[in-house]
Design an enzyme around this catalytic site. Structure first.
Site, PDB file in Angstrom:
ATOM      1  N   ILE A 156     -36.836  31.245   8.759  1.00 46.01           N
ATOM      2  CA  ILE A 156     -37.288  31.174   7.365  1.00 46.01           C
ATOM      3  C   ILE A 156     -38.800  31.319   7.285  1.00 46.01           C
ATOM      4  O   ILE A 156     -39.321  32.087   6.471  1.00 46.01           O
ATOM      5  CB  ILE A 156     -36.821  29.863   6.715  1.00 46.01           C
ATOM      6  CG1 ILE A 156     -35.295  29.809   6.660  1.00 46.01           C
ATOM      7  CG2 ILE A 156     -37.412  29.726   5.312  1.00 46.01           C
ATOM      8  CD1 ILE A 156     -34.737  28.466   6.240  1.00 46.01           C
ATOM      9  N   ASP A 175     -46.746  25.680  15.036  1.00 44.67           N
ATOM     10  CA  ASP A 175     -45.436  25.418  15.628  1.00 44.67           C
ATOM     11  C   ASP A 175     -45.663  24.925  17.046  1.00 44.67           C
ATOM     12  O   ASP A 175     -46.655  25.288  17.685  1.00 44.67           O
ATOM     13  CB  ASP A 175     -44.560  26.678  15.632  1.00 44.67           C
ATOM     14  CG  ASP A 175     -43.070  26.362  15.621  1.00 44.67           C
ATOM     15  OD1 ASP A 175     -42.659  25.431  16.346  1.00 44.67           O
ATOM     16  OD2 ASP A 175     -42.322  27.030  14.890  1.00 44.67           O
ATOM     17  N   ALA A 235     -37.627  22.688   3.232  1.00 43.92           N
ATOM     18  CA  ALA A 235     -37.051  22.404   4.548  1.00 43.92           C
ATOM     19  C   ALA A 235     -36.108  21.214   4.466  1.00 43.92           C
ATOM     20  O   ALA A 235     -34.912  21.370   4.164  1.00 43.92           O
ATOM     21  CB  ALA A 235     -38.174  22.159   5.561  1.00 43.92           C
ATOM     22  N   ARG A 236     -36.604  20.014   4.725  1.00 47.82           N
ATOM     23  CA  ARG A 236     -35.836  18.785   4.638  1.00 47.82           C
ATOM     24  C   ARG A 236     -36.693  17.719   3.961  1.00 47.82           C
ATOM     25  O   ARG A 236     -37.898  17.609   4.224  1.00 47.82           O
ATOM     26  CB  ARG A 236     -35.396  18.307   6.032  1.00 47.82           C
ATOM     27  CG  ARG A 236     -34.227  19.085   6.613  1.00 47.82           C
ATOM     28  CD  ARG A 236     -32.955  18.816   5.822  1.00 47.82           C
ATOM     29  NE  ARG A 236     -31.790  19.549   6.308  1.00 47.82           N
ATOM     30  CZ  ARG A 236     -31.387  20.726   5.857  1.00 47.82           C
ATOM     31  NH1 ARG A 236     -32.099  21.342   4.916  1.00 47.82           N
ATOM     32  NH2 ARG A 236     -30.298  21.291   6.325  1.00 47.82           N
ATOM     33  N   ASP A 260     -37.872  21.434  -3.128  1.00 50.66           N
ATOM     34  CA  ASP A 260     -36.463  21.806  -3.275  1.00 50.66           C
ATOM     35  C   ASP A 260     -35.562  20.816  -2.556  1.00 50.66           C
ATOM     36  O   ASP A 260     -34.343  20.882  -2.692  1.00 50.66           O
ATOM     37  CB  ASP A 260     -36.230  23.219  -2.725  1.00 50.66           C
ATOM     38  CG  ASP A 260     -34.822  23.724  -2.981  1.00 50.66           C
ATOM     39  OD1 ASP A 260     -34.346  23.604  -4.132  1.00 50.66           O
ATOM     40  OD2 ASP A 260     -34.177  24.214  -2.032  1.00 50.66           O
ATOM     41  N   GLU A 265     -30.668  12.747  -1.829  1.00 52.37           N
ATOM     42  CA  GLU A 265     -30.222  13.770  -2.769  1.00 52.37           C
ATOM     43  C   GLU A 265     -28.882  13.375  -3.363  1.00 52.37           C
ATOM     44  O   GLU A 265     -28.008  12.887  -2.640  1.00 52.37           O
ATOM     45  CB  GLU A 265     -30.122  15.119  -2.058  1.00 52.37           C
ATOM     46  CG  GLU A 265     -31.476  15.609  -1.572  1.00 52.37           C
ATOM     47  CD  GLU A 265     -31.435  16.997  -0.942  1.00 52.37           C
ATOM     48  OE1 GLU A 265     -30.326  17.569  -0.823  1.00 52.37           O
ATOM     49  OE2 GLU A 265     -32.494  17.503  -0.564  1.00 52.37           O
ATOM     50  N   HIS A 284     -32.252  21.530  -4.315  1.00 54.94           N
ATOM     51  CA  HIS A 284     -31.819  21.990  -2.985  1.00 54.94           C
ATOM     52  C   HIS A 284     -31.026  23.290  -3.118  1.00 54.94           C
ATOM     53  O   HIS A 284     -29.901  23.416  -2.628  1.00 54.94           O
ATOM     54  CB  HIS A 284     -30.993  20.922  -2.268  1.00 54.94           C
ATOM     55  CG  HIS A 284     -30.975  21.103  -0.773  1.00 54.94           C
ATOM     56  ND1 HIS A 284     -30.784  20.062   0.098  1.00 54.94           N
ATOM     57  CD2 HIS A 284     -31.135  22.216   0.012  1.00 54.94           C
ATOM     58  CE1 HIS A 284     -30.796  20.510   1.353  1.00 54.94           C
ATOM     59  NE2 HIS A 284     -31.020  21.817   1.317  1.00 54.94           N
ATOM     60  N   GLY A 286     -32.363  26.397  -2.276  1.00 61.62           N
ATOM     61  CA  GLY A 286     -33.012  27.487  -1.550  1.00 61.62           C
ATOM     62  C   GLY A 286     -32.052  28.501  -0.980  1.00 61.62           C
ATOM     63  O   GLY A 286     -32.254  29.703  -1.084  1.00 61.62           O
TER      64      GLY A 286
END
Length: 333
Positions: A156, A175, A235-236, A260, A265, A284, A286
């Protein structure tokens, strides 16, 4: 002969032709509906006697897995598996697969859309006209030419990098595993987390949730960002400290955010994030496009087919299970 039993509980995988594909093999397959936030007991009641499940975000805890002795395959229609106790699944010979690669472009599209919406003030401008009858132009900035920092350069993150380069954005990358060839492709630079926070106009998160990444965006990280910067999280939810973000948005530490995903949730009604004018909240969604959902459903069904037939799927989270497959339990009369 043991008849394979498959249950489809994922709300995004309800395609009749998938049932037909299982039926053509002589398998029993059906849709079962769970509540929005199903309990362990609800999952247990729905999946007794099932060998394979096309799963959504419902919980597969150790207790659930130990109470489903027939289960051999879980295929998630998505890339996350936070709600699955993979260690317990492995111990019990339950293979766990995700549908990696089916929705990464969809998530990247939404991510860039949220960046542009933040830059141009699209959401408050709509609210001014639709809710308040006002016709006034919001404060806005160019998105083109800004510096975008990507935290995580998996599939992504890479698609986001390619998209923002079309807007002549500079790209900073962070990263734990670096890919110099990819950095050259997008004319980007791998930097340390500190530099990415300080230099980016937009910071976009593309990390799995783990002990290392939980609350990676906290008060300290937010204080290091530009006051004019925007944060995007597709992402999370757990990678952002939501209380710290609320304080930063309220106090003008950063300019705005788009989320998102959330730690819980759906987002709880009492969340103070709901009342802020400089935040965009989406449910959420995406990876939820018609095309992406279809791809994920088909791949999940393919995973279940391979796993219950004793062949290897294209990917598996706990591939060691495949080396010592457990027999499919005989059907009970």
């Amino acid at each position: 002969m043991t008849v394979r039993k498959v249950c489809i509980v994922s709300k995004t995988a309800r395609y009749p032709d998938i049932l037909e594909r299982f039926a053509a093999r002589g398998w029993q397959a059906e849709f079962r509906t769970l509540s929005a936030r199903p309990s362990e007991d609800e999952v247990l009641a729905a999946l007794q006697g099932v060998h394979g499940v096309i799963a959504g975000p419902e919980p597969y805890s150790r207790r659930v897995l130990e109470s489903l002795p027939d289960l051999r395959a879980i295929a998630r229609t998505g890339v996350g598996y936070d709600e699955i106790d993979v260690a317990a699944a492995t111990e019990r010979g339950v293979a766990v697969c995700t549908t990696l690669g089916t929705n990464d472009r969809a998530v990247a599209d939404l991510t860039v859309g949220l960046m542009i919406a933040l830059a141009r003030g699209i959401v408050p401008a709509h609210a001014d006209i639709a809710d308040r009858g006002l016709f006034q132009r919001p404060n806005a900035i160019d998105f083109s030419g800004k510096t975008v920092g990507l935290v995580g350069t998996g599939a992504i993150g890479r698609h986001v990098a390619r998209r923002v380069r079309a807007f002549d954005c500079a790209v900073l990358l962070y990263d734990v595993t670096q890919d110099p060839a990819f950095a050259r492709e997008v004319d980007g630079s791998y930097v340390d987390f500190e530099r990415l926070l300080r230099k980016s106009d937009f910071i976009s998160l593309h990390l799995p949730l783990s002990p290392r990444t939980r609350n990676i965006i906290n008060t300290d990280a937010l204080m290091r960002m530009k006051r004019s910067a925007f944060l995007v999280n597709t992402a999370r939810g757990g990678v952002v400290d939501e209380h710290a973000l609320w304080r930063a948005l309220s106090d003008g530490v950063i300019a705005g955010a788009a989320l998102d995903v959330f730690e819980k949730e759906p987002l709880v009604a009492e969340s103070p994030l709901r009342s802020l004018p400089n935040v965009i909240l989406t449910p959420h969604m995406g990876g939820i496009t018609a095309e992406a959902m279809r791809r994920a459903a088909l791949l999940a069904a393919e995973h279940v087919h391979h796993l219950l037939e004793g062949s290897r799927p294209s990917s598996c989270i706990n591939a060691e299970v495949l080396d010592h497959p457990q027999p499919i339990p005989a059907n009970q009369s």
